[in-house]
Design an enzyme around this catalytic site. Structure first.
Site, short mmCIF file in Angstrom:
data_model
loop_
_atom_site.label_atom_id
_atom_site.label_comp_id
_atom_site.label_asym_id
_atom_site.label_seq_id
_atom_site.Cartn_x
_atom_site.Cartn_y
_atom_site.Cartn_z
N LYS A 198 -11.27 2.33 -0.42
CA LYS A 198 -10.93 1.46 0.70
C LYS A 198 -12.08 1.43 1.71
O LYS A 198 -12.66 0.38 1.97
CB LYS A 198 -9.67 1.96 1.41
CG LYS A 198 -8.58 2.51 0.52
CD LYS A 198 -7.84 1.44 -0.23
CE LYS A 198 -6.62 2.03 -0.94
NZ LYS A 198 -5.81 1.03 -1.63
N TRP B 5 3.82 3.99 -0.81
CA TRP B 5 3.00 5.13 -1.22
C TRP B 5 3.66 6.46 -0.91
O TRP B 5 3.64 7.38 -1.74
CB TRP B 5 1.60 5.03 -0.61
CG TRP B 5 0.82 3.93 -1.25
CD1 TRP B 5 0.50 2.72 -0.71
CD2 TRP B 5 0.35 3.91 -2.60
NE1 TRP B 5 -0.17 1.96 -1.65
CE2 TRP B 5 -0.27 2.65 -2.80
CE3 TRP B 5 0.38 4.82 -3.65
CZ2 TRP B 5 -0.86 2.29 -4.02
CZ3 TRP B 5 -0.21 4.47 -4.85
CH2 TRP B 5 -0.81 3.23 -5.04
N ASP C 131 -1.72 11.63 3.61
CA ASP C 131 -2.40 10.69 2.72
C ASP C 131 -3.04 9.63 3.62
O ASP C 131 -2.35 8.75 4.14
CB ASP C 131 -1.39 10.07 1.77
CG ASP C 131 -1.99 8.97 0.88
OD1 ASP C 131 -3.17 8.64 1.05
OD2 ASP C 131 -1.26 8.44 0.01
#
Length: 363
Positions: free
Chosen positions: A199, A101, A175
Site C-alpha cells: 500500500k 480485514w 494491523d
C-alpha cells in the site's frame, strides 16, 4: 512520461522517482555487476541494502529501540495466523471487528486460540467505530487485535486505543497494512504492529512486523521456525531467504519518504487529499460516502453513485481521463479511491474535476 493516476487499493501506486531509480539500477546495483534480485541475501551488498532500509524505516516511524523490526513474507493474511501462533499461548485473544480485514483476523485466529469478539460494528455495515469504553474485553486476554484502517470499508482509527486506560494490560496488536507510514504511530500504546508493504511501503511480497522485545519468546510449539518472531529477530530477518527485491524497493521508498519531509509532511498531505475528495462527495447530489465522519479513512475512500445504473459509464469515463482502478471491492460494490502516499494531490484534483463533470452530464 504522462502516467495515469492509479487509485488501486494494493498493489498500489509507487512513487515515480522510485520506479525510475530502480529501472536505472536494474542490471547493475552501485557497480556490483549484479541486479539486486540476483544477490545473495547473505552477501555484503544486500546486507547494506537491508541495514539501510531498516535504519531508515526506524527513523521514519520513530520506532523505539525496544521494538524489533522484522521483514517477513505472507502479507497481512499470513500474519492473521502468525500473530496467534506467536502471542496467544493457545489462550483467549480479543478482536475488535470493524470491517472485512479484522473479521478475517478473528476467524483465522480460531485455528490457534479462542477468539473473543470484544466489539463488532457489522450491524452498521462497518460504517462506524465502537468507542473503546464500550468494548467487552476478556478478563485476561493474551492480546487485543484491531485493524487500524479497513481498506475495503474505509474506516480508520484516528487515534489508537489506550488499553491501560480501559484497565487492560494485554498488548495491543495493530494491523496497519493500509495506512502504515501515512501518519505517526503512538508506540506507547502498541505491542505489535504488522502490515503488508503493497500500500504505502513498496511492492507486494514484503510484510513488516514491529514487535516489542518482551513479546518475542511466547510462540506455540507448533509455530514454524520461519514464522517464529524470536527466530526471525535473532537472525536479523535472514533466517530464511527474505523477499530481497521487495526490501530493496521498500528501502528506496523509505528514502523517498524522508526526502518528502517524513511522517509529519506526509500526514499533512494525506489530510489535504482526503479532505478534497470527501468535500466533493459530501457536496454532491450524485455521490455518497456512508462512513461516519469521525472515522473516515484518509487512505481508502469508498463512495457510491446514488444511481448505480451509471456505475459502468463512470468507470469508462474515468479511464478515459487517466483515472485507474476506481471500482469498489466486489464485496461492497460502488467505487473506491485509494489515495496512498504515492498518489499526488494532482491525482485527487483530477478525480474531483472528473466527478463534477460526470455529475453535470448526468444531472
Amino acid at each position: 512520461m504522462n502516467r495515469p493516476y492509479n487509485f488501486s487499493a494494493g498493489p498500489a501506486a509507487m512513487p515515480e522517482e522510485v520506479l525510475t531509480e530502480a529501472a536505472a539500477e536494474m542490471l547493475d546495483w552501485h557497480g556490483s555487476g549484479m541486479s539486486v534480485m540476483e544477490m545473495s541475501h547473505r552477501g555484503k551488498e544486500f546486507g547494506q541494502i537491508a541495514q539501510e532500509a531498516e535504519a531508515d524505516l526506524r527513523e521514519l516511524l520513530a520506532v523505539p529501540s525496544h521494538f524489533k523490526l522484522l521483514f517477513m513474507q505472507g502479507g497481512g493474511l499470513a500474519e492473521n495466523a502468525i500473530v496467534p501462533l506467536n502471542l496467544s499461548r493457545g489462550e483467549t485473544a480479543d478482536f475488535v471487528v470493524t470491517g472485512s480485514w479484522s473479521q478475517k483476523s478473528a476467524q483465522e485466529a480460531t485455528r490457534f486460540c479462542t477468539a473473543h469478539v470484544a466489539a463488532n460494528t457489522q450491524p452498521s455495515g462497518y460504517t462506524t467505530l465502537a468507542e473503546p469504553a464500550t468494548w467487552q474485553l476478556s478478563t485476561n486476554p493474551a492480546y487485543v487485535h484491531i485493524c487500524s484502517n479497513e481498506t475495503i470499508n474505509g474506516v480508520e482509527f484516528q487515534a489508537l486505543p489506550d488499553l491501560k486506560a480501559l484497565g487492560c494490560e494485554a498488548p495491543l496488536v495493530v494491523d496497519f497494512s493500509s495506512h502504515v507510514a501515512s501518519r505517526p504511530v503512538d508506540w506507547t500504546r502498541v505491542g505489535l504492529a504488522f502490515g503488508g508493504a503493497q500500500k504505502n511501503l513498496g511492492p507486494a511480497g514484503l510484510t513488516l512486523v514491529v514487535v516489542r522485545e518482551d513479546l518475542l519468546d511466547r510462540a506455540l510449539p507448533i509455530c514454524p521456525s520461519a514464522f517464529n518472531y524470536k527466530t526471525v529477530a535473532d537472525n536479523a530477518s535472514m533466517f530464511n531467504t527474505p523477499p530481497t527485491y521487495s526490501i530493496y524497493i521498500a528501502g528506496l521508498v523509505f528514502k523517498w519518504l524522508k526526502r518528502q519531509g517524513g511522517m509529519a509532511a506526509m500526514e499533512a498531505r494525506n489530510i489535504a487529499k482526503a479532505q478534497l475528495l470527501y468535500d466533493a462527495i459530501d457536496g454532491s447530489s450524485l455521490y455518497i460516502n456512508r462512513v461516519e465522519k469521525h472515522c473516515r479513512s484518509r487512505m481508502n475512500v469508498p463512495f457510491y453513485l446514488r444511481d448505480e445504473s451509471l456505475n459502468d459509464a463512470f468507470l469508462v469515463g474515468a479511464r478515459e481521463h487517466g483515472l485507474l482502478q476506481l471500482k469498489g471491492h466486489k464485496s461492497v460494490g460502488g467505487m473506491r479511491a485509494s489515495i496512498y502516499n504515492a498518489l499526488p494531490i494532482e491525482g485527487v484534483q483530477t478525480l474531483v474535476s472528473y466527478m463534477h463533470e460526470f455529475e453535470t452530464q448526468h444531472a
